[in-house]
Design a protein around this motif. Structure first.
Motif, PDB file in Angstrom:
ATOM      1  N   ARG A 185       0.848  -1.196   0.000  1.00  0.00           N
ATOM      2  CA  ARG A 185       0.000   0.000   0.000  1.00  0.00           C
ATOM      3  C   ARG A 185       0.881   1.242   0.000  1.00  0.00           C
ATOM      4  O   ARG A 185       1.662   1.473   0.922  1.00  0.00           O
ATOM      5  CB  ARG A 185      -0.928   0.026   1.215  1.00  0.00           C
ATOM      6  N   GLU A 221      -4.731   6.138  -2.120  1.00  0.00           N
ATOM      7  CA  GLU A 221      -4.128   4.826  -2.348  1.00  0.00           C
ATOM      8  C   GLU A 221      -3.655   4.780  -3.801  1.00  0.00           C
ATOM      9  O   GLU A 221      -4.376   5.157  -4.709  1.00  0.00           O
ATOM     10  CB  GLU A 221      -5.154   3.735  -2.043  1.00  0.00           C
ATOM     11  N   HIS A 263     -15.055  -0.358  -2.731  1.00  0.00           N
ATOM     12  CA  HIS A 263     -15.155  -0.446  -1.274  1.00  0.00           C
ATOM     13  C   HIS A 263     -15.746   0.854  -0.726  1.00  0.00           C
ATOM     14  O   HIS A 263     -15.016   1.757  -0.305  1.00  0.00           O
ATOM     15  CB  HIS A 263     -13.775  -0.721  -0.678  1.00  0.00           C
ATOM     16  N   ASP A 322     -17.136   1.654   1.932  1.00  0.00           N
ATOM     17  CA  ASP A 322     -16.838   1.992   3.325  1.00  0.00           C
ATOM     18  C   ASP A 322     -15.352   2.172   3.580  1.00  0.00           C
ATOM     19  O   ASP A 322     -14.945   2.523   4.694  1.00  0.00           O
ATOM     20  CB  ASP A 322     -17.380   0.895   4.261  1.00  0.00           C
ATOM     21  N   ASP A 323     -14.542   1.922   2.571  1.00  0.00           N
ATOM     22  CA  ASP A 323     -13.085   2.037   2.736  1.00  0.00           C
ATOM     23  C   ASP A 323     -12.440   2.220   1.365  1.00  0.00           C
ATOM     24  O   ASP A 323     -11.571   1.447   0.961  1.00  0.00           O
ATOM     25  CB  ASP A 323     -12.545   0.775   3.426  1.00  0.00           C
ATOM     26  N   ASN A 329     -10.315   4.224   0.177  1.00  0.00           N
ATOM     27  CA  ASN A 329      -8.865   4.449   0.166  1.00  0.00           C
ATOM     28  C   ASN A 329      -8.091   3.280   0.771  1.00  0.00           C
ATOM     29  O   ASN A 329      -6.878   3.361   0.941  1.00  0.00           O
ATOM     30  CB  ASN A 329      -8.527   5.745   0.911  1.00  0.00           C
ATOM     31  N   LEU A 330      -8.810   2.208   1.089  1.00  0.00           N
ATOM     32  CA  LEU A 330      -8.214   0.962   1.603  1.00  0.00           C
ATOM     33  C   LEU A 330      -7.291   1.213   2.786  1.00  0.00           C
ATOM     34  O   LEU A 330      -6.170   0.700   2.858  1.00  0.00           O
ATOM     35  CB  LEU A 330      -7.482   0.230   0.479  1.00  0.00           C
ATOM     36  N   GLU A 331      -7.790   1.984   3.738  1.00  0.00           N
ATOM     37  CA  GLU A 331      -7.027   2.268   4.948  1.00  0.00           C
ATOM     38  C   GLU A 331      -7.182   1.173   5.995  1.00  0.00           C
ATOM     39  O   GLU A 331      -6.280   0.936   6.806  1.00  0.00           O
ATOM     40  CB  GLU A 331      -7.463   3.620   5.530  1.00  0.00           C
ATOM     41  N   LYS A 332      -8.348   0.500   5.981  1.00  0.00           N
ATOM     42  CA  LYS A 332      -8.603  -0.522   6.990  1.00  0.00           C
ATOM     43  C   LYS A 332      -7.864  -1.812   6.676  1.00  0.00           C
ATOM     44  O   LYS A 332      -7.377  -2.503   7.584  1.00  0.00           O
ATOM     45  CB  LYS A 332     -10.103  -0.791   7.081  1.00  0.00           C
ATOM     46  N   SER A 333      -7.808  -2.169   5.408  1.00  0.00           N
ATOM     47  CA  SER A 333      -7.078  -3.364   4.991  1.00  0.00           C
ATOM     48  C   SER A 333      -6.648  -3.181   3.544  1.00  0.00           C
ATOM     49  O   SER A 333      -7.297  -2.472   2.784  1.00  0.00           O
ATOM     50  CB  SER A 333      -7.946  -4.617   5.122  1.00  0.00           C
ATOM     51  N   TYR A 334      -5.556  -3.848   3.192  1.00  0.00           N
ATOM     52  CA  TYR A 334      -5.014  -3.693   1.833  1.00  0.00           C
ATOM     53  C   TYR A 334      -4.636  -5.043   1.253  1.00  0.00           C
ATOM     54  O   TYR A 334      -3.926  -5.825   1.872  1.00  0.00           O
ATOM     55  CB  TYR A 334      -3.793  -2.777   1.825  1.00  0.00           C
ATOM     56  N   SER A 385      -7.077  -4.102  -4.657  1.00  0.00           N
ATOM     57  CA  SER A 385      -6.859  -2.691  -4.977  1.00  0.00           C
ATOM     58  C   SER A 385      -6.845  -2.467  -6.488  1.00  0.00           C
ATOM     59  O   SER A 385      -7.493  -1.552  -7.010  1.00  0.00           O
ATOM     60  CB  SER A 385      -5.529  -2.232  -4.376  1.00  0.00           C
TER      61      SER A 385
END
Length: 299
Positions: free
Chosen positions: A108, A116, A159, A161-162, A164-169, A174
């Motif tokens: 990430r 991201e 995603h 709810d996420d 920018n894929l901050e919670k999981s990558y 991606s």
């Protein structure tokens, strides 16, 4: 294995074209072919040295002097805005915009604006670039926007709810999200540009032997990269020249003058994945893209 071929002879003299990521791979082959057909080609690339080398090669091979380089780093919104300003200082028309550049990142990473990386470069940078060039595309109509997506969109998910894929990558998730974003952007923009003479289409170029595959992981948690096992699969990979055929088809085939909002593969129309037809998610993505990039609103 090399897929459909665009064999029609056309004269693109007088047309002005922008191709992102035109210094290598599919982008370079697209630039070479459109230059061969007489177009004025602008190579929008991050690496000045590689772009200049490719530009000089294209001029030598086509004897078309109207091949130019303007620097563009899609991971920087400031660079996107500067590119557009520089281009408009040189040209007052644009007939074909080919959003070809793409990245793949195992880890990430973030763009200069905190996005991201894969979503930022593959979608957000191209989103802003396209919106800022719409005035010239409308003025130059009939004109075309071509977005290079991927079959990967079929297993993609936005995603919500996420984003920018901050919670999981996960690198593949991606990438798949960014390619689905390309298709959703294409379909939504086509609706907004209906009746303007500007068409927008997306495509899957095939599995092509380009740099973007270098770090692609074969399986989740796998230590194998595509580069490691490439010798086993080279027969199944398209060359960059063959990988560019559908891009060229979408950009200049006369039969597509009034075709918009579609998706192509091997120089033929294909159905998009069901997930790409979700209007609610497409609206969400559009609104977030406007917010993140600060792009002006499009009716």
């Amino acid at each position: 294995m090399q897929g459909g071929q665009f064999t029609k002879e056309t004269d693109e003299t007088g047309k002005v074209v922008i191709i992102t990521g035109a210094n290598a791979g599919i982008g370079k082959e697209t630039a070479l072919e459109l230059a061969r057909r007489g177009a004025t080609v602008y190579m929008a690339c991050r690496d000045k040295q590689r772009a200049e080398e490719a530009r000089k090669q294209i001029i030598r091979e086509t004897n078309n002097q109207n091949v130019f380089f303007l620097q563009l780093d899609l991971s920087s919104l400031a660079s996107v805005r500067k590119f557009v300003a520089d281009f408009k200082a040189e040209q007052n028309q644009l007939h074909i915009l080919i959003n070809n550049a793409g990245v793949y990142s195992v880890t990430r990473r973030l763009t200069q604006d905190g996005f991201e990386l894969q979503l930022g470069v593959n979608h957000m940078g191209h989103f802003l670039l396209t919106i800022l060039l719409l005035d010239l595309l409308r003025k130059s109509a009939p004109s075309r926007i071509v977005n290079v997506s991927s079959l990967a969109h079929t297993v993609g998910k936005i995603h919500v709810d996420d984003l920018n894929l901050e919670k999981s990558y996960d690198d593949r998730e991606s990438y798949n999200q960014s390619k689905l974003a390309n298709v959703m952007f294409t379909r939504e923009l086509a609706k907004r540009l209906a009746g303007t003479g500007v068409t927008v289409n997306a495509l899957h170029p095939g599995v092509v032997d380009t740099d973007i595959l270098t770090n692609y992981n074969i399986g989740k948690d796998s230590v194998l990269s595509f580069k490691t096992i490439k010798p086993l699969f080279w027969l199944f990979l398209k060359t960059p020249k063959n990988g560019a055929q559908t891009t060229i088809y979408a950009a200049i085939d006369p039969d597509l003058d009034d075709v918009t909002g579609q998706y192509f593969s091997d120089c033929k129309p294909k159905n998009v994945a069901k997930v790409a037809l979700d209007e609610k998610v497409a609206q969400f993505l559009w609104q977030e893209s406007e917010k993140w990039t600060g792009a002006p609103k499009v009716i």
